[in-house]
Design an enzyme around this catalytic site. Sequence first.
Site, PDB file in Angstrom:
ATOM      1  CG  ASN A   6      -1.810   1.248   1.256  1.00 44.88           C
ATOM      2  OD1 ASN A   6      -1.967   1.897   0.421  1.00 44.88           O
ATOM      3  ND2 ASN A   6      -2.656   1.250   2.654  1.00 44.88           N
ATOM      4  CG  LEU A   7       2.584   2.446  -3.572  1.00 43.64           C
ATOM      5  CD1 LEU A   7       2.749   3.102  -4.980  1.00 43.64           C
ATOM      6  CD2 LEU A   7       3.931   2.049  -2.699  1.00 43.64           C
ATOM      7  CE  LYS A   8      -0.248   3.222   5.311  1.00 43.18           C
ATOM      8  NZ  LYS A   8      -0.108   3.183   6.802  1.00 43.18           N
ATOM      9  CG  HIS A  85      -5.802   0.967   5.531  1.00 34.98           C
ATOM     10  ND1 HIS A  85      -5.247   2.258   6.361  1.00 34.98           N
ATOM     11  CD2 HIS A  85      -4.783   0.185   5.382  1.00 34.98           C
ATOM     12  CE1 HIS A  85      -3.859   1.948   6.773  1.00 34.98           C
ATOM     13  NE2 HIS A  85      -3.835   0.728   6.152  1.00 34.98           N
ATOM     14  CD  GLU A 133      -3.370  -2.799   8.095  1.00 38.85           C
ATOM     15  OE1 GLU A 133      -2.210  -2.820   7.706  1.00 38.85           O
ATOM     16  OE2 GLU A 133      -4.436  -2.200   7.749  1.00 38.85           O
ATOM     17  CB  ILE A 138      -0.504   1.003  11.514  1.00 43.01           C
ATOM     18  CG1 ILE A 138      -1.550   0.105  11.188  1.00 43.01           C
ATOM     19  CG2 ILE A 138      -0.396   1.756  10.102  1.00 43.01           C
ATOM     20  CD1 ILE A 138      -3.010   0.393  10.794  1.00 43.01           C
ATOM     21  N   GLY A 173       3.341  -2.980  10.524  1.00 45.95           N
ATOM     22  CA  GLY A 173       4.828  -2.965  10.994  1.00 45.95           C
ATOM     23  C   GLY A 173       5.418  -4.356  10.299  1.00 45.95           C
ATOM     24  CB  ALA A 194       2.310   1.148   3.828  1.00 47.17           C
ATOM     25  CB  SER A 195       6.172   2.821   6.068  1.00 44.18           C
ATOM     26  OG  SER A 195       6.227   1.761   7.311  1.00 44.18           O
TER      27      SER A 195
END
Length: 214
Positions: A6-8, A85, A133, A138, A173, A194-195
Amino acid sequence: MFILVNLKAYPCDPIEVATAARDVAEESGVRIAVSPQAADISRVADTGVETWAQHVDPNDYGSHTGSTLAEAVAEAGAVGTLINHSEKRMKLADIDGSVRAAERAGLETCVCANNPAQIGAVSALGPDSVAVEPPELIGGDVSVATADPGIVTDAVDSAANVDEDVDVYCGAGISTGDDVVTAEELGASGILLASGVAKADDPRAALEDLVSGL
């Protein structure tokens, strides 16, 4: 294992991440998808990577200014969508509406939830998959699979008790290959992150590490 990135709204290059994901998926045989901002879906899909939307609204065609129509993201090249989400929370009735809208447009669905009890509730709506999640993890450096493995196993059990056909993904995470292996050992059939990729200096290297133990 399925890896959904997920690139948010991160300031990353979606094409760089998409290209890296496509190449690592082809080389490793692991299913990898990228979920960009709605405006980038078409460009990301053009790279050949499996592409997901970050959200679709629970409405059909009509007077719905500002909404994300399931048919629109499908026409842009998305084959699946996240729903509910932690950063885009919805009421249960609207989650159901979004799942139905996605089904109408032929999109695969993954509904996110905070805990095993919520996983059971959203599994009853008939999505293709759910992702557990815990919000407090997150974007952090500790994965839910390490911090509280019981949440993952309980989520797997909770979904199975409602609908054995619903896959369970592990989110929050996740950032390393060890996290992916641990999630798999706990019964998850995929991960949502994501991150760990979107903020990585080298997205390809991050993805290669994620699939290294599979």
